[in-house]
Design an enzyme around this catalytic site. Structure first.
Site, PDB file in Angstrom:
ATOM      1  CB  SER A   1     -84.463 -43.557  -4.071  1.00 18.48           C
ATOM      2  OG  SER A   1     -83.355 -44.413  -4.323  1.00 18.48           O
ATOM      3  CE  LYS A   2     -90.069 -49.949  -6.983  1.00 16.62           C
ATOM      4  NZ  LYS A   2     -89.073 -50.536  -7.884  1.00 16.62           N
ATOM      5  NE  ARG A   3     -79.744 -46.176  -8.613  1.00 16.65           N
ATOM      6  CZ  ARG A   3     -79.054 -47.039  -9.348  1.00 16.65           C
ATOM      7  NH1 ARG A   3     -79.651 -47.816 -10.202  1.00 16.65           N
ATOM      8  NH2 ARG A   3     -77.747 -47.128  -9.206  1.00 16.65           N
TER       9      ARG A   3
END
Ligand code: GLU
Length: 516
Positions: free
Chosen positions: A266-268
C-alpha cells in the site's frame, strides 16, 4: 484456441497516479503484444465520474512513455476503434443494455435508495449471510420483473430514475481457463444482479469493459488479481450478449505484497519505508500531498522496467538482467506465478546499480554535472569524469556520487579514531612526512599511476613496507578508514591539496606510542 491476431489493452481508470502494480500490468500486456506481433491498446476507463482525478490520464501516458511501453492505439494515438475514452463512448453502451432487457437477460430496476436500504436491513435481520439483489430478492423489489409491462412503460415515460440490472439465471455453471490460474469454476447463484447501466445513463465498469473488449477485438485480458472475482460475471456477460465464441482469454496477475511479504502493498508502506511505489512523482491535486516516483528518486527507466518485470515472473534461469527486447522474447504466462510478489525495494536498488555500471562514464558525468551545480559545488568537467570513474562502482544512484564525493571538496576535519590508534605511529609519521616532501618536490604528471610510483620509490628508499602505511596515508588524505582508490583520489585532489592534507594530518595528529 483463439487464432485471431493478438490484441491486448491496458485499461486504467484515471483515479490517481498509476502504482507499481498497474505499471506491471501495462508492461506484461506490452511484452505479450510485442512478442506475438500484436497490438497494444490503451483505454481510459473513466465512467465513474465521482472518482475522476484531473491529471491522472496525463500521468499514465507519461509514465508509460518513460518506461518505454509503446501504445499502438489509444486516446493520443487514435485508431480504428476511437474514441478510447469510455466517457466519450457513452451512447454506445445503452444499446447493449437495452438489448439485454429486450431479450429477457436484464431488467429495469426503479428501487430508491430507501427501498434498497430497507431490503438490506430486512436481510440482515433475517441473518442472511450475503445481502444481494438476486434471483430471490429481486422478486420483492420494484423492477420490470415485478411490475406489469404497462406500469414499467409508464414509469419510463414519466422519467423515473432507474438502473438496468443483469438478470442472473440460477443454476448455471460458469467456467473459464485462466492463463495463470488454470480452471476457474463458479456457480451463478454466487453472483448478484449487477447494475449494468447507472441512473445517470453511464455504464458500470462491467458493461463498458465487456462491450469495449468485444468491439475492440481484444483477444487477451491481462490484469491484476483484484479483478478475478469479476471475471465470472464477465464470462456471463459475453454469454448473454452472444459473444462467447470470441471471448478473450483471461490472465490474472499476482498481487504485489509488502516488502516483508505480509499483505498487500500500500501507499502507506511506501510512506513509512520512504521508498517509491509510483513510476513518477505525483502531487495530489486536492491535498497537495506528494508521492515519490521512481524517476525522481533516481532510478533509471530500464532498471525500473526490469525490476517490475520480475515482480511475479522469471525466465526459469539465473538471468535477472533483461533489456526490453530480451523481456519481449522471454516472457511467458507459464512462468508468471500465482502467489503474490514481494515488493523488495533493495532489489530495485540492486537493479539500478547494475544498469548504472553498464553506462559509460561520459553519460553518467553528463547527468552528474548539474547535480554538483545544484549542491553549489564548483567542479571542472574532467574532474566530474574522474569522480565518476572513482565512484560509479560504489553507488546505486547517480545522485549518491555527489554525497560520496563531498570529501574531495573539503579537507577532513575529523580522523577515524580507530585508525589513528592502530596505524598513526612514529614509523607512519616519518614515512608520510617523507612522502609529503617527495610529493611537494614532484614536477611530473600528477596522475594516479605516477603518484603510486613516487610513493613506492619513496617507501623503498625509506625502507618502509607500503602495506604498513597505506591506511595511515588514507587517513591523512580522507580522514576515513576505507574508501575508493587512494591514488585516484590524490590525482583528483591535485598536488597542492594533497600536500596540504598531509601537512594538516602531520600537524594535528599525535603519533601513537606503540605499546608492543
Ligand atoms: N479499469 C479497470 C482498472 O482500473 C480495468 C480492469 C480490467 O483490466 O479489466 O484496473
Amino acid at each position: 484456441m483463439n487464432k485471431l491476431p493478438v490484441r491486448v489493452r491496458f485499461a486504467p481508470s484515471p483515479t490517481g497516479p498509476l502504482h507499481a502494480g498497474g505499471v506491471r500490468t501495462a508492461l506484461y500486456n506490452y511484452l505479450f503484444a510485442r512478442q506475438q506481433g500484436g497490438q497494444m491498446l490503451l483505454r481510459i476507463e473513466d465512467t465513474d465520474q465521482n472518482r475522476y482525478v484531473p491529471g491522472a490520464e496525463a500521468y499514465i501516458l507519461e509514465a508509460l512513455q518513460w518506461l518505454g511501453i509503446e501504445i499502438d492505439e489509444g486516446p493520443e494515438q487514435g485508431g480504428l476503434h476511437a474514441p478510447y475514452r469510455q466517457s466519450e463512448r457513452k451512447p454506445m453502451y445503452r444499446e447493449y443494455a437495452e438489448r439485454l432487457v429486450r431479450e429477457g437477460k436484464a431488467y429495469y430496476a426503479f428501487d430508491t435508495t430507501e427501498e434498497l436500504d430497507a431490503m438490506r436491513k430486512r436481510m440482515e435481520e433475517a441473518k442472511v449471510a450475503a445481502v444481494q439483489y438476486n434471483a430471490i430478492t429481486r422478486q420483492e423489489m420494484t423492477n420490470s420483473l415485478t411490475l406489469s409491462a404497462a406500469e414499467t412503460k409508464a414509469r419510463l415515460e414519466n422519467g423515473d430514475a432507474y438502473v438496468i440490472r443483469m438478470k442472473i439465471m440460477p443454476k448455471e455453471d460458469i467456467r473459464f481457463n485462466d492463463l495463470i490460474r488454470g480452471w476457474v469454476v463458479v456457480h451463478s447463484s454466487q453472483i448478484d444482479d449487477k447494475v449494468l447501466l447507472k441512473s445517470d445513463g453511464m455504464p458500470t465498469y462491467h458493461l463498458a469493459n465487456i462491450v469495449d473488449d468485444h468491439l475492440m477485438g481484444i483477444t487477451h485480458v491481462i490484469r491484476g488479481e483484484e479483478w478475478l472475482p469479476s471475471a465470472p460475471l464477465h464470462v456471463l456477460l459475453y454469454r448473454y450478449l452472444g459473444w462467447e465464441s470470441t471471448m478473450p482469454q483471461f490472465a490474472h496477475l499476482p498481487l504485489l505484497l509488502k516488502p516483508d511479504g505480509n499483505g498487500k502493498l500500500s501507499k502507506r508502506d511506501a510512506d513509512l519505508g520512504g521508498f517509491p511505489i509510483f513510476p513518477l512523482e505525483w502531487t495530489d491535486p486536492v491535498t497537495g500531498d506528494k508521492a515519490k516516483g521512481f524517476r525522481e528518486e533516481g532510478y533509471s527507466a530500464d532498471a525500473t522496467a526490469n525490476f517490475l518485470a520480475l515482480l511475479g515472473w522469471n525466465a526459469g534461469t539465473e538471468q535477472e538482467i533483461f533489456s526490453m527486447e530480451e523481456l519481449i522474447k522471454s516472457f511467458s504466462f507459464d512462468r508468471v506465478h500465482k502467489a503474490g510478489a514481494r515488493f523488495d525495494i533493495q532489489k530495485a536498488n540492486w537493479f539500478n546499480q547494475q544498469y548504472l555500471k553498464q553506462r559509460t562514464d561520459i553519460s553518467i558525468a553528463k547527468e552528474l554535472a548539474p547535480l554538483f551545480v545544484a549542491h553549489g559545488i564548483d567542479v571542472r568537467d574532467e574532474q566530474v569524469l574522474e569522480i565518476v570513474h572513482l565512484l560509479k562502482d560504489r553507488v546505486h544512484f547517480v545522485k549518491e556520487i555527489v554525497v560520496e564525493s563531498l570529501f574531495l571538496f573539503s579537507a577532513p576535519e575529523f580522523y577515524d579514531q580507530e585508525v589513528v590508534v592502530k596505524k598513526w605511529n612514529e614509523e607512519a609519521v616519518s614515512a608520510i612526512s617523507g612522502f609529503r616532501d617527495a610529493l611537494a618536490g614532484y614536477e611530473g604528471n600528477f596522475v594516479a599511476e605516477d603518484i603510486k610510483h613516487l610513493l613506492s620509490s619513496t617507501m623503498e628508499s625509506l625502507g618502509v613496507k607500503m602495506g604498513k602505511i597505506m591506511q595511515a596515508l588514507r587517513l591523512a588524505i580522507t580522514g576515513a578508514a576505507a574508501g575508493p582508490d587512494l591514488m585516484v583520489i590524490m590525482q583528483i585532489l591535485g598536488k597542492t591539496e594533497s600536500v596540504q592534507r598531509l601537512d594538516n594530518a602531520l600537524n594535528r595528529l599525535p603519533a601513537q606510542i606503540r605499546l608492543a
